[in-house]
Structure formats: structure tokens, C-alpha cells
Design an enzyme around this catalytic site. Structure first.
Site, PDB file in Angstrom:
ATOM      1  CG  ASP A  72       0.485 -22.637  50.604  1.00  0.00           C
ATOM      2  OD1 ASP A  72       1.078 -23.323  49.743  1.00  0.00           O
ATOM      3  OD2 ASP A  72       0.435 -22.965  51.788  1.00  0.00           O
ATOM      4  CG  ASP A 141       1.717 -23.617  63.222  1.00  0.00           C
ATOM      5  OD1 ASP A 141       1.418 -24.336  62.234  1.00  0.00           O
ATOM      6  OD2 ASP A 141       1.959 -22.394  63.111  1.00  0.00           O
ATOM      7  CG  HIS A 143       0.403 -23.937  59.077  1.00  0.00           C
ATOM      8  ND1 HIS A 143       1.513 -23.343  59.639  1.00  0.00           N
ATOM      9  CD2 HIS A 143       0.849 -24.542  57.952  1.00  0.00           C
ATOM     10  CE1 HIS A 143       2.570 -23.583  58.884  1.00  0.00           C
ATOM     11  NE2 HIS A 143       2.200 -24.315  57.846  1.00  0.00           N
ATOM     12  CD  GLU A 148       1.148 -19.487  60.064  1.00  0.00           C
ATOM     13  OE1 GLU A 148       1.037 -20.612  60.594  1.00  0.00           O
ATOM     14  OE2 GLU A 148       2.234 -19.021  59.707  1.00  0.00           O
TER      15      GLU A 148
HETATM   16  C1  GLP Z   1       4.369 -24.685  54.603  1.00  0.00           C
HETATM   17  C2  GLP Z   1       3.230 -24.801  53.614  1.00  0.00           C
HETATM   18  C3  GLP Z   1       2.216 -25.838  54.067  1.00  0.00           C
HETATM   19  C4  GLP Z   1       2.930 -27.132  54.391  1.00  0.00           C
HETATM   20  C5  GLP Z   1       3.896 -26.872  55.507  1.00  0.00           C
HETATM   21  C6  GLP Z   1       4.618 -28.116  55.978  1.00  0.00           C
HETATM   22  O1  GLP Z   1       4.041 -23.916  55.694  1.00  0.00           O
HETATM   23  N1  GLP Z   1       2.552 -23.579  53.406  1.00  0.00           N
HETATM   24  O2  GLP Z   1       1.255 -26.035  53.046  1.00  0.00           O
HETATM   25  O3  GLP Z   1       1.990 -28.116  54.744  1.00  0.00           O
HETATM   26  O4  GLP Z   1       4.851 -25.932  55.034  1.00  0.00           O
HETATM   27  O5  GLP Z   1       5.771 -28.352  55.280  1.00  0.00           O
HETATM   28  P1  GLP Z   1       6.633 -29.648  55.384  1.00  0.00           P
HETATM   29  O6  GLP Z   1       5.876 -30.696  54.659  1.00  0.00           O
HETATM   30  O7  GLP Z   1       7.910 -29.303  54.724  1.00  0.00           O
HETATM   31  O8  GLP Z   1       6.785 -29.962  56.826  1.00  0.00           O
END
Ligand code: GLP
Length: 269
Positions: A72, A141, A143, A148
């Protein structure tokens, strides 16, 4: 779905890096047979990237014939912004390994035609024969990528509006000011991830405990998009003890028991 529980983040990160390197090596990629790898951003994969860089520096893995597709990217954020996923990937991985720059694919959130950008991404993945291994993380959450709660479980790469929780969570990368967080992002769809031959999701820390519980002990639901992994033929969640806090004692015991031989040693590189 396999659940592999490590004692802590450090053990998890090393194990995942060795697993990924092992997969790349056993594929025996060539110029005409590229290994297609899906990659995430976020804090979860940072330790894995550090170990992959280390393995590369010790001559244990090469990315010369690897093509990557990131999950993303924010819309309308300059690529050189420190919170952009372009910047993140260069900083944590690409500038330290031997991947040819033309083999790196990250959605362009500044494209004039965002829909076209997403369709092209899907087309390119298909053209390369699909993603062999998709590495991912999850939000609190549940995702995956930026899919989402409520995302279609068969969604493809598209523009997605970010919800309040995600913006709040990610505001730590934007001077802790939620108003600086872009409201939309481009993301691969749940269906895009599900089409991969193999999926490996990293889940670390107690902040993710509820999401892990929903993904493992409850049914498939679009409100916890990671739960769709239950339907994949070859998916695995690699987590640490902290992330298992909401799982039943019996669930933890069960997965620890059946995976005990697999975590005793690092995967073969
Ligand atoms: C963002 C990204 C996700 C990632 C998430 C969790 O929302 N778009 O791809 O998995 O963050 O991030 P973290 O690993 O910092 O908790």
C-alpha cells in the site's frame, strides 16, 4: 492456517527473515524465472528487514532475481516524505540489498489517474505469474494492507478511505497530529493477497492481541479482514507471546505443541 508463536519480537523477526530467504533460495530464481514477493511496511516487519539485510551482507541471499510488490501507499504524500512507504522501503530494505530498482513496485499515490494506477498494478502482478509469497502485517483492527473493517473479502487493488483508528495509530509518523495523516491510500485488495501462493503475516505486541484472537478463534469476517486467511490454502501467522494475550490457553498450547519442532531451529537458508 499455521500459527507460529515465538517468545519475543526479536526471535520472530529472525525466524521470518530466514524463512523468506529460504523460500527465495529454494525457488532458484533466474533472470527468466523471477521470485515475486509481496512486502509490507509498518513497525512489524522492521526486524525482519534488518535480518534480511544481514543475510544479504553475509552472502546468504540475493535479491537480483526478485520482484517486489508493496501492499500500500498513502495518496498525495510526496515519495520523499519520511512517512511515505516509498521512503520506508528504501530506508529499511531496498538501499541495502541488490534488488534492481526496476524490480521494485510500489503503488504511486501521486498518480494522476489513481484507478488506472491500481488496475496496472493488478495487471503487472498477473503478468509476472502472481505473487509467490506475500509477507504482511496487521493493524490493531485486523486490517491487512489498508483493507479496513468492512472491506470486501474479494477486493482488488483500489483507493481506500482510512478510518479514524488507523489515522490515529499512524499519526505517530506524522508529528502525532492526526490532521496530517492522509485520508486515503492505495492498497492491494484482500483478494489480491488471497491470490498469492503463500501468505505470511507478522503479528507482534499486545496491541494486536484482539485482532489475533478474532483471526484465529472466531469465524471469517469482513470486520477483521485478516480472518480471511482461514480460507487460504497456505497461510501462516508468525507472532510473539505478547500478541497471544487474548487467545485461550488451550489454543496457545495447541499451536505451540504442533509447531514445536519448527521453532527449535531457524528455517534453512
Ligand atoms: C499500516 C499499514 C499496514 C500495517 C499496519 C500495522 O496500517 N498499512 O500494512 O500492517 O500499519 O503497522 P505496524 O506494524 O506498525 O503495527
Amino acid at each position: 492456517m499455521r500459527i507460529i508463536i515465538h517468545e519475543n519480537y526479536s526471535a520472530l523477526s529472525k525466524w521470518v527473515a530466514y524463512y523468506v530467504a529460504g523460500r527465495i533460495n529454494s525457488f532458484k530464481s533466474t533472470e527468466n524465472k523471477l521470485f515475486v514477493l509481496g512486502l509490507p511496511t509498518g513497525s512489524s516487519p522492521i526486524g525482519t528487514y534488518e535480518h534480511l539485510v544481514d543475510l544479504h551482507e553475509h552472502g546468504k541471499v540475493s535479491f537480483e532475481n526478485v520482484v517486489t510488490f508493496n501492499m500500500d501507499e498513502y495518496v498525495n504524500l510526496p515519495e520523499d516524505h519520511p512517512a511515505s512507504y516509498h521512503y520506508f522501503m528504501q530506508h529499511h530494505l531496498f538501499s541495502h540489498i541488490d534488488i534492481p530498482p526496476e524490480n521494485v513496485n510500489i503503488l504511486n499515490g501521486n498518480a494522476v489517474d489513481l484507478e488506472k494506477e491500481c488496475d496496472e498494478y493488478e495487471r503487472k502482478i498477473k503478468e509476472l505469474g502472481g505473487i509467490r509469497l506475500f509477507l504482511g502485517g496487521i493493524g490493531a483492527d485486523g486490517h491487512i494492507a489498508f483493507n479496513e473493517p468492512g472491506s470486501s473479502l474479494s477486493s482488488r487493488t483500489r483507493v481506500k478511505t482510512l478510518n479514524y483508528d488507523t489515522k490515529l495509530e499512524n499519526s505517530r509518523f506524522f508529528d502525532n497530529d492526526i490532521s496530517n495523516v492522509p485520508g486515503t491510500a492505495l492498497t492491494v485488495g484482500v483478494g489480491t493477497v488471497m491470490d498469492s501462493e503463500e501468505i505470511l503475516i507478522i503479528v507482534s505486541g499486545h496491541k494486536k492481541a484482539r485482532a489475533l484472537q478474532m483471526a484465529v478463534e472466531e469465524g471469517v469476517s469482513h470486520m477483521w479482514t485478516v480472518s480471511v486467511l482461514q480460507l487460504h490454502k497456505k497461510s501462516m501467522i508468525v507472532c510473539d507471546e505478547d500478541a497471544t494475550e487474548e487467545l485461550k490457553v488451550g489454543t496457545v498450547k495447541y499451536f505451540k505443541d504442533i509447531e514445536q519442532d519448527n521453532i527449535k531451529h531457524l528455517p534453512e537458508v
